[in-house]
Design an enzyme around this catalytic site. Structure first.
Site, PDB file in Angstrom:
ATOM      1  N   ARG A   1       0.826  -1.213   0.000  1.00 46.01           N
ATOM      2  CA  ARG A   1       0.000   0.000   0.000  1.00 46.01           C
ATOM      3  C   ARG A   1       0.859   1.261   0.000  1.00 46.01           C
ATOM      4  NH1 ARG A   1      -4.751   0.673   4.082  1.00 46.01           N
ATOM      5  NH2 ARG A   1      -4.964   2.519   2.752  1.00 46.01           N
TER       6      ARG A   1
ATOM      7  N   HIS B   1      -1.095   1.127  11.429  1.00 43.66           N
ATOM      8  CA  HIS B   1      -0.491   1.139  10.088  1.00 43.66           C
ATOM      9  C   HIS B   1       0.750   2.031  10.157  1.00 43.66           C
ATOM     10  CE1 HIS B   1      -3.576  -1.074   7.934  1.00 43.66           C
ATOM     11  NE2 HIS B   1      -4.508  -0.318   8.476  1.00 43.66           N
TER      12      HIS B   1
ATOM     13  N   LYS C   1       4.969  12.736  14.430  1.00 43.59           N
ATOM     14  CA  LYS C   1       5.103  12.076  15.729  1.00 43.59           C
ATOM     15  C   LYS C   1       4.383  10.734  15.614  1.00 43.59           C
ATOM     16  CE  LYS C   1       2.803  11.510  19.340  1.00 43.59           C
ATOM     17  NZ  LYS C   1       3.287  10.132  19.663  1.00 43.59           N
ATOM     18  N   PRO C   2       5.138   9.650  15.424  1.00 39.76           N
ATOM     19  CA  PRO C   2       4.496   8.338  15.316  1.00 39.76           C
ATOM     20  C   PRO C   2       4.074   7.845  16.694  1.00 39.76           C
ATOM     21  CG  PRO C   2       6.865   8.092  15.231  1.00 39.76           C
ATOM     22  CD  PRO C   2       6.593   9.572  15.296  1.00 39.76           C
TER      23      PRO C   2
ATOM     24  N   GLU D   1       4.201   6.002  20.004  1.00 37.87           N
ATOM     25  CA  GLU D   1       5.367   5.610  20.795  1.00 37.87           C
ATOM     26  C   GLU D   1       5.565   4.091  20.783  1.00 37.87           C
ATOM     27  OE1 GLU D   1       1.935   5.072  23.493  1.00 37.87           O
ATOM     28  OE2 GLU D   1       2.514   6.528  21.953  1.00 37.87           O
TER      29      GLU D   1
ATOM     30  N   GLU E   1      -8.719  12.152  11.449  1.00 39.27           N
ATOM     31  CA  GLU E   1      -9.349  10.926  10.945  1.00 39.27           C
ATOM     32  C   GLU E   1      -9.451  10.004  12.143  1.00 39.27           C
ATOM     33  OE1 GLU E   1     -10.172   7.484  10.310  1.00 39.27           O
ATOM     34  OE2 GLU E   1      -8.113   7.241   9.589  1.00 39.27           O
TER      35      GLU E   1
ATOM     36  N   CYS F   1      -9.459   1.352  11.279  1.00 43.07           N
ATOM     37  CA  CYS F   1     -10.586   2.226  11.620  1.00 43.07           C
ATOM     38  C   CYS F   1     -11.824   1.922  10.790  1.00 43.07           C
ATOM     39  CB  CYS F   1     -10.191   3.687  11.464  1.00 43.07           C
ATOM     40  SG  CYS F   1      -9.588   4.126   9.826  1.00 43.07           S
ATOM     41  N   THR F   2     -11.642   1.265   9.645  1.00 43.51           N
ATOM     42  CA  THR F   2     -12.776   0.916   8.785  1.00 43.51           C
ATOM     43  C   THR F   2     -13.136  -0.564   8.863  1.00 43.51           C
ATOM     44  OG1 THR F   2     -11.228   0.655   6.937  1.00 43.51           O
ATOM     45  CG2 THR F   2     -12.354   2.795   7.139  1.00 43.51           C
TER      46      THR F   2
ATOM     47  N   GLU G   1     -15.647   2.135  20.007  1.00 51.88           N
ATOM     48  CA  GLU G   1     -14.846   1.406  19.031  1.00 51.88           C
ATOM     49  C   GLU G   1     -13.977   0.381  19.766  1.00 51.88           C
ATOM     50  OE1 GLU G   1     -12.206   2.365  15.092  1.00 51.88           O
ATOM     51  OE2 GLU G   1     -11.769   3.530  16.889  1.00 51.88           O
TER      52      GLU G   1
ATOM     53  N   ARG H   1     -10.672   1.276  -0.099  1.00 52.99           N
ATOM     54  CA  ARG H   1     -10.370   2.641  -0.554  1.00 52.99           C
ATOM     55  C   ARG H   1      -9.204   2.591  -1.521  1.00 52.99           C
ATOM     56  NH1 ARG H   1      -6.787   5.729   4.047  1.00 52.99           N
ATOM     57  NH2 ARG H   1      -6.759   7.258   2.390  1.00 52.99           N
TER      58      ARG H   1
END
Length: 463
Positions: free
Chosen positions: A87, A138, A160-161, A163, A239, A272-273, A366, A427
Site C-alpha cells: 500500500r 499502520h 510524531k508516530p 510511541e 481521521e 478504523c474501517t 470502538e 479505498r
C-alpha cells in the site's frame, strides 16, 4: 537496558526488546520544529518524481525486511506487514501522478475572467510547516499518507508516530533521505509519555496544519489543546474512530456477504474501517451466520512471523484483556458467543458475538480488535435509523442485489465512505478519506485532497 533518555520498543508477541529509541527533550523538539519550519523546498517536478521512484524501488527491494520490522513492533502478521508495504508503494505512485498534476494545474481558470474587472490570478504555495500524528496500526502507510502529499505540496512535515511503533517511521525517513529527499523536509519526533510529547508539539506557534489519525478521545483532546495553545485557527484534519457497520439485506448473495464480514479480522481487526457491527436481516440470519462462522473459524492466528498465519496479535496484552472484558460484559447483557474470545498474552482470537444489546459497550465504543457484533433488523428502515442515530460516521457498506436499496441507504446516512457489495474498508490511496460526527470534522485525507490541504491559496488582482 534503556537509559533515562531513551525507551524500549517491545514486540507484542514475545515481549522482547526490538530496539531502543530516544526520548526527545523539549529543547530537542523545539530544534526539530525550528529546523523544519526554516526549511524551504527547492525541489522541481523531476526531482520529486526521481525521489518517489527511488523510494518505491527501495521499498519493493527491501519489502521483506521492512515487513518484518512492521511485524516486530506491531505484532501484525507477516501477511499484513507485506500488504502494508504494498500500500505504501501504491501511495507513492499516486504521489508521482499528483506531482505532475500540481505542476499543470492553473486554478485561475476556474474563476471569473470578466475583462472589465481587475485581472485575477490565483496562486498556491506550500504551507510553512505541517504536523502529522500517526497511530500504531499502520505504522508505514499512515505515515506515507501524510509525508507523500507533503513532498508533492512542497511543505515540510514533522511526524510524531505512535510511541509503540516508531521504528517504521524512522526507517521511512532513512529511505527517503537515501533517495534524495533533503534533510529537514521530513523529521520525526520521538518519545514517551505520548501526552507530554504531543502537548509540547501542539504548543509550537508556527505550524500551519495538524493531521491526526487515531481515536476519538485523543482527537478531541488535540482540538482542545490547539485552541488552548493559541492555535485554534490552524487547520486540523482528524481521521478518528470508525466502528464501521455492514448492513446485510435479505436479497444478498450469502457467500458475498460472509466474505465482506471477514473485513472484521483484517489487520487483527485494528483498522478504523474494519467491520465492527453487522445489521443482519432476520430472514437470512441462520444461513448467514453458518457461512460466516465457517469462514471465521478457518482463520489461522498466533505467531506473526509464521507465514501460514492470517492474524498475529493486537497491539498489547492490555488491549487483548480490554476486548475480552467487553465481550464478556456483552454476554452478560444478553449476547451469545458464536466463536472466539480466547486470549493468550496479546494474541486474541477471531470473535463473533450474536444478538448483541445495542447499548453494550462493545458496540457503543470502538473496540479495536478482531471482534464483530451481530444485531438483527427487519428491514432497511431499521438500518437507516440505527446508523443515523450512531455517533460514528467514517465508513459503512451494504450487501444487497438491489441498487435501489444501496443508494437509499447511502443517501440517508452520513458516512465518509460507503461500499455496495464491498468491504467498508475498501479505498484507493488517492480518494478522499475522512468521516463525520465523532469520526471527523469533514476534512479529508487521501493523496489528492491532502496535497491541496498542504498548500495555501492566495489571490492577486492587477488593477
Amino acid at each position: 537496558m534503556k537509559n533515562k533518555n531513551s525507551y524500549n520498543v517491545i514486540n507484542p508477541f514475545n515481549n522482547k526488546i526490538v530496539d531502543q529509541v530516544p526520548i526527545h527533550s523539549k529543547s530537542e523538539i523545539n530544534d526539530i520544529l525550528e529546523s523544519s519550519f526554516n526549511f524551504k523546498s527547492e525541489l522541481k517536478l523531476n526531482d520529486k518524481i526521481e525521489i518517489f521512484n527511488r523510494t518505491v524501488k527501495k521499498l519493493y527491494n527491501d519489502k521483506n525486511d521492512i515487513a518484518k520490522l512492521i511485524v516486530n513492533e506491531t505484532g501484525l502478521s507477516i501477511k499484513s506487514g507485506l500488504y502494508e508495504v504494498k500500500r505504501a508503494i501504491n501511495c507513492f505512485q499516486y504521489c508521482i501522478k499528483e506531482s505532475a498534476k500540481l505542476e499543470e494545474t492553473d486554478l485561475t481558470k476556474e474563476f471569473s475572467s470578466d475583462p472589465s474587472l481587475p485581472e485575477l490570478t490565483v496562486h498556491t504555495e506550500p504551507l510553512d510547516l505541517a504536523v502529522g500524528i500517526t497511530p500504531f496500526n499502520h505504522p508505514l502507510n499512515l505515515v506515507v499518507h501524510k509525508v507523500g502529499p507533503a513532498i508533492v505540496a512542497g511543505a515540510p512535515i514533522v511526524i510524531k508516530p505512535s510511541e509503540k511503533t516508531p521504528l517504521t517511521a524512522i526507517k521511512l525517513k532513512e529511505i527517503l533521505i537515501d533517495s534524495g529527499l533533503p534533510e529537514n523536509f521530513y523529521n520525526v519526533i520521538l518519545g514517551t509519555p505520548p501526552k507530554a510529547i504531543t502537548d509540547y508539539l501542539l504548543s509550537y506557534p508556527d505550524y500551519d496544519l495538524v493531521s491526526f489519525t487515531g481515536g476519538v478521545t485523543v482527537g478531541k483532546y488535540i482540538a482542545r489543546k490547539m485552541a488552548n495553545s493559541g492555535n485554534e485557527m490552524k487547520k486540523y484534519i482528524p481521521e478518528l474512530g470508525g466502528n464501521a457497520i455492514l448492513v446485510i439485506m435479505d436479497d444478498c448473495d450469502i457467500e458475498v456477504a460472509a466474505d465482506l464480514a471477514m473485513g472484521a479480522f483484517e489487520n487483527s481487526g485494528q483498522r478504523c474501517t474494519a467491520v465492527r457491527r453487522i445489521l443482519l436481516h432476520t430472514s437470512i440470519s441462520k444461513a448467514f451466520k453458518e457461512k460466516f462462522y465457517s469462514l471465521a473459524t478457518k482463520i489461522k492466528y498466533g505467531d506473526p512471523m509464521n507465514v501460514e498465519n492470517d492474524m498475529g496479535t493486537v497491539i498489547t496484552s492490555e488491549q487483548a484483556d480490554l476486548i475480552y472484558r467487553r465481550v464478556n460484559d456483552a454476554i452478560k447483557e444478553g449476547a451469545s458467543l458464536l466463536t472466539g474470545n480466547q486470549v493468550d498474552g496479546a494474541v486474541y482470537s477471531p470473535t463473533i458475538l450474536n444478538n448483541v444489546n445495542p447499548s453494550s459497550e462493545i458496540v457503543q465504543r470502538e473496540t479495536f480488535g478482531p471482534v464483530v457484533s451481530i444485531m438483527e433488523i427487519n428491514n432497511l428502515d431499521d438500518a437507516i435509523q440505527y446508523i443515523r442515530n450512531d455517533r460514528f460516521g467514517l465508513a459503512s457498506g451494504i450487501a444487497t442485489k438491489s441498487k435501489k436499496n444501496a443508494y437509499r441507504l447511502f443517501n440517508n446516512i452520513c458516512v465518509g465512505q460507503f461500499s455496495w457489495n464491498g468491504r467498508p474498508g475498501y479505498r484507493t490511496e488517492d480518494a478522499p478519506f475522512g468521516g463525520f460526527k465523532d469520526s471527523g470534522n469533514g476534512e479529508k485525507e487521501g493523496v489528492v485532497l491532502m496535497t491541496r490541504a498542504l498548500r495555501r491559496i492566495k489571490t492577486f488582482y492587477k488593477h
